[in-house]
Design a protein around this motif. Structure first.
Motif, PDB file in Angstrom:
ATOM      1  N   TYR A 269       2.092   3.501 -11.996  1.00 13.62           N
ATOM      2  CA  TYR A 269       1.183   2.735 -11.148  1.00 13.62           C
ATOM      3  C   TYR A 269       1.207   3.245  -9.709  1.00 13.62           C
ATOM      4  N   TYR A 270       0.112   2.943  -8.995  1.00  9.77           N
ATOM      5  CA  TYR A 270      -0.018   3.275  -7.581  1.00  9.77           C
ATOM      6  C   TYR A 270      -0.793   2.148  -6.907  1.00  9.77           C
ATOM      7  N   CYS A 271      -0.291   1.651  -5.791  1.00  8.76           N
ATOM      8  CA  CYS A 271      -0.957   0.581  -5.042  1.00  8.76           C
ATOM      9  C   CYS A 271      -1.778   1.195  -3.909  1.00  8.76           C
ATOM     10  N   SER A 272      -3.074   1.013  -3.949  1.00 11.11           N
ATOM     11  CA  SER A 272      -3.932   1.550  -2.898  1.00 11.11           C
ATOM     12  C   SER A 272      -4.056   0.578  -1.719  1.00 11.11           C
TER      13      SER A 272
ATOM     14  N   ALA B 122       0.845  -1.198   0.000  1.00  5.38           N
ATOM     15  CA  ALA B 122       0.000   0.000   0.000  1.00  5.38           C
ATOM     16  C   ALA B 122       0.878   1.245   0.000  1.00  5.38           C
ATOM     17  N   GLY B 123       0.590   2.177  -0.902  1.00  3.52           N
ATOM     18  CA  GLY B 123       1.345   3.412  -1.015  1.00  3.52           C
ATOM     19  C   GLY B 123       2.491   3.349  -2.010  1.00  3.52           C
ATOM     20  N   GLN B 124       2.832   2.148  -2.445  1.00  4.49           N
ATOM     21  CA  GLN B 124       3.912   1.986  -3.431  1.00  4.49           C
ATOM     22  C   GLN B 124       3.475   2.576  -4.762  1.00  4.49           C
ATOM     23  N   SER B 125       4.405   3.203  -5.450  1.00  5.87           N
ATOM     24  CA  SER B 125       4.119   3.733  -6.781  1.00  5.87           C
ATOM     25  C   SER B 125       5.387   3.647  -7.602  1.00  5.87           C
ATOM     26  N   GLY B 126       5.246   3.812  -8.897  1.00  3.68           N
ATOM     27  CA  GLY B 126       6.437   3.764  -9.726  1.00  3.68           C
ATOM     28  C   GLY B 126       6.130   3.916 -11.199  1.00  3.68           C
ATOM     29  N   ASN B 127       7.170   3.745 -11.964  1.00  2.00           N
ATOM     30  CA  ASN B 127       7.099   3.877 -13.417  1.00  2.00           C
ATOM     31  C   ASN B 127       7.700   2.633 -14.043  1.00  2.00           C
TER      32      ASN B 127
ATOM     33  N   ILE C  69      -4.325  -1.945  -7.711  1.00  2.00           N
ATOM     34  CA  ILE C  69      -3.132  -1.366  -8.320  1.00  2.00           C
ATOM     35  C   ILE C  69      -3.598  -0.564  -9.521  1.00  2.00           C
ATOM     36  N   LEU C  70      -3.545   0.746  -9.400  1.00  2.00           N
ATOM     37  CA  LEU C  70      -4.049   1.634 -10.440  1.00  2.00           C
ATOM     38  C   LEU C  70      -2.946   1.881 -11.453  1.00  2.00           C
ATOM     39  N   VAL C  71      -3.243   1.662 -12.734  1.00  2.00           N
ATOM     40  CA  VAL C  71      -2.220   1.780 -13.787  1.00  2.00           C
ATOM     41  C   VAL C  71      -2.723   2.703 -14.888  1.00  2.00           C
TER      42      VAL C  71
END
Length: 73
Positions: A53-56, A11-16, A64-66
């Motif tokens: 992406y962002y992990c809720s 949760a809270g992880q994001s990236g490219n 995981i929103l992409v």
């Protein structure tokens, strides 16, 4: 063909991600990945794409929103 999947999300992880489709491979998404069907169609075409992406949450469907940019090359 490939299923877009993320391992060990937090949760809270994001990236490219630089995503390369080298030959019109059909791309689908794991149940945990929330991505627009039109985007899946777009990235199923040969090209290089930028995915963000962002992990809720660490687990669950559509957590995981992409998003993706248009073809880069």
């Amino acid at each position: 063909n490939l299923t877009l999947t993320f391992s060990n999300p937090t949760a809270g992880q994001s990236g490219n991600v630089m995503f390369v489709n080298g030959g019109n491979h059909t791309i689908s998404a794991h149940a945990s990945v929330a991505i627009n069907a039109d985007v899946l169609t777009t990235i199923s075409a040969t090209g290089t794409y930028h995915l963000a992406y962002y992990c809720s949450a660490s687990s669950g469907n559509d957590t995981i929103l992409v998003s993706a940019s248009a073809v880069l090359t």
